[in-house]
Design an enzyme around this catalytic site. Structure first.
Site, PDB file in Angstrom:
ATOM      1  CG  HIS A  29      -2.144   0.966   0.990  1.00  0.00           C
ATOM      2  ND1 HIS A  29      -2.018   2.233   1.581  1.00  0.00           N
ATOM      3  CD2 HIS A  29      -3.477   0.837   0.657  1.00  0.00           C
ATOM      4  CE1 HIS A  29      -2.937   3.151   1.222  1.00  0.00           C
ATOM      5  NE2 HIS A  29      -3.969   2.160   0.572  1.00  0.00           N
ATOM      6  CD  GLU A  42      -1.738   5.371   5.792  1.00  0.00           C
ATOM      7  OE1 GLU A  42      -2.938   5.455   5.197  1.00  0.00           O
ATOM      8  OE2 GLU A  42      -1.404   5.028   6.848  1.00  0.00           O
ATOM      9  CB  THR A  54      -4.574   5.897   8.636  1.00  0.00           C
ATOM     10  OG1 THR A  54      -4.673   5.953   6.874  1.00  0.00           O
ATOM     11  CG2 THR A  54      -3.457   6.602   8.977  1.00  0.00           C
ATOM     12  CB  CYS A  88      -7.917   8.185  10.220  1.00  0.00           C
ATOM     13  SG  CYS A  88      -9.051   7.441   9.013  1.00  0.00           S
ATOM     14  CB  SER A 115     -10.812   2.556  -1.700  1.00  0.00           C
ATOM     15  OG  SER A 115     -11.397   2.953  -0.583  1.00  0.00           O
ATOM     16  CB  SER A 116      -6.918   0.364   2.070  1.00  0.00           C
ATOM     17  OG  SER A 116      -6.804  -0.191   3.312  1.00  0.00           O
TER      18      SER A 116
HETATM   19 FE1  SF4 Z   1      -7.148  10.828   6.157  1.00  0.00          FE
HETATM   20 FE2  SF4 Z   1      -9.167  10.012   5.111  1.00  0.00          FE
HETATM   21 FE3  SF4 Z   1      -6.884   8.716   5.004  1.00  0.00          FE
HETATM   22 FE4  SF4 Z   1      -8.257   9.060   7.460  1.00  0.00          FE
HETATM   23  S1  SF4 Z   1      -9.192   7.821   5.387  1.00  0.00           S
HETATM   24  S2  SF4 Z   1      -6.182   9.050   7.067  1.00  0.00           S
HETATM   25  S3  SF4 Z   1      -9.238  10.911   7.185  1.00  0.00           S
HETATM   26  S4  SF4 Z   1      -7.441  10.684   4.151  1.00  0.00           S
END
Ligand code: SF4
Length: 326
Positions: free
Chosen positions: A126, A128, A168, A198, A226-227
């Site tokens: 991923h 991120e 997150t 998050c 989309s994770s």
């Molecule tokens: Fe930020 Fe949204 Fe990703 Fe959560 S889902 S880390 S709020 S961009």
């Protein structure tokens, strides 16, 4: 057979996605196209198509971006190496990294400075995770929450402290289960100051979990990349939905899924636009599911300030637009 639709709230765009999409729009309006974006700004095909139509150019390779151009970093965040790369190519950077991802980066740097071994719970491939790992490459060990053997395979130094951080957008339950496994193997495992999953991922998971057991079918609007959307499918299944599917658009609704179904739950990932949810509801209404009740509270009062425009590190002054040259 027809029935009703339970529409989960909150759902859809989170503050980080909203901010990132607005950053690309603002850059397009401020500097004119093309505006380059490293990686998909957010993982949603509709958002990408709209921004491409407005003049955004998406690339995973900064070598493809002409020197002097504006480049927007996506909400998923980047490693310091990517910033250096942009600097070497004299790109002006608009950094749309979600502040909640930046928080994880800061934690990784801080624990690395204090010589911790950092177990990053996340998916190896991923974007991120790749960005976060770049902030402390010598200290981070990635553990995939879907791999039950991953914790057992970790090779860590017994004499140095160990702390965990996470991607997150994971399922909260997967992170908790992985931390439990880690704690059994490393009893002195340290806890980060706050959880990294998050608020948006947590809230959307709680919302669908609250209705899933009443649903014969759950439909999650979101793209396969989309994770957080994929996690909503998992959470719905675990919370008792008889079936759950990800749909990127209303066209992907398979009428066979509706056979024998009474109640349908609908939600959307943090990067999925609300208009796609409404298109899906219209499609369901066409099949007889027109009784829609929203369950939950959709007021999330989280907002993030806009990233500064053109404040790359250090990035050259932006070439004026054609129509600015008088
Ligand atoms: Fe930020 Fe949204 Fe990703 Fe959560 S889902 S880390 S709020 S961009």
């Amino acid at each position: 057979m027809t029935g009703r639709v339970l529409l989960a709230a909150p759902r859809g765009f989170c503050a980080g996605v909203d901010r990132a999409v607005q950053a690309v729009r603002s850059a397009l309006s401020e500097y004119g196209p093309p505006v380059y974006v490293r990686h998909a700004i957010v993982h949603n095909t509709h958002v990408i198509a709209q921004l491409e139509a407005a003049g955004a150019v998406f690339t995973d390779d900064l070598d493809e971006v002409p020197p002097g151009s504006i480049v927007v970093f996506s909400a998923h965040g980047v490693s310091p190496q990517v910033r250096e790369h942009a600097h070497r190519r004299s790109l002006s950077v608009v950094d749309a990294t979600c502040p909640l991802v930046s928080k994880v980066h800061a934690e990784a740097r801080r624990y690395a400075r204090d010589d911790h071994q950092i177990v990053l719970i996340g998916h190896h491939d991923h974007i991120e995770v790749s960005g976060t790992r770049g902030h402390a490459p010598e200290h981070i060990h990635v553990v995939d929450p879907d791999d039950p053997a991953a914790v057992g395979n970790l090779v860590l130094d017994e004499d140095r402290p160990v702390v965990w951080l996470s991607q997150t957008t994971l399922a909260v339950g997967d992170v908790e289960a992985t931390v439990e496994r880690l704690r059994t193997r490393f009893p002195h495992l340290r806890q980060p100051p706050s959880d990294d999953v998050c608020y948006a991922s947590t809230n959307r998971q709680n919302a669908i979990a609250a209705i899933a057991a009443r649903c014969d079918l759950v439909l999650v609007v979101g793209s396969p990349t989309s994770s957080n959307s994929l996690r909503l499918v998992t959470v719905a299944q675990r919370a008792g939905a008889r079936a759950a599917h990800l749909v990127d658009s209303a066209d992907q609704l398979d009428p066979r899924w509706l056979e024998g179904v009474g109640t349908i739950g609908v939600t959307s990932g943090a990067s999925a636009p609300e208009h796609v949810v409404h298109e899906l509801l219209d499609r369901l209404a066409g099949h007889g599911w027109s009784d829609v009740e929203q369950i939950g509270n959709d007021s999330e009062d989280v907002t993030f300030g806009s990233p500064p425009m053109g404040k790359g590190r250090p990035g050259p002054p932006r070439v004026p637009r054609h129509d600015d040259r008088s």
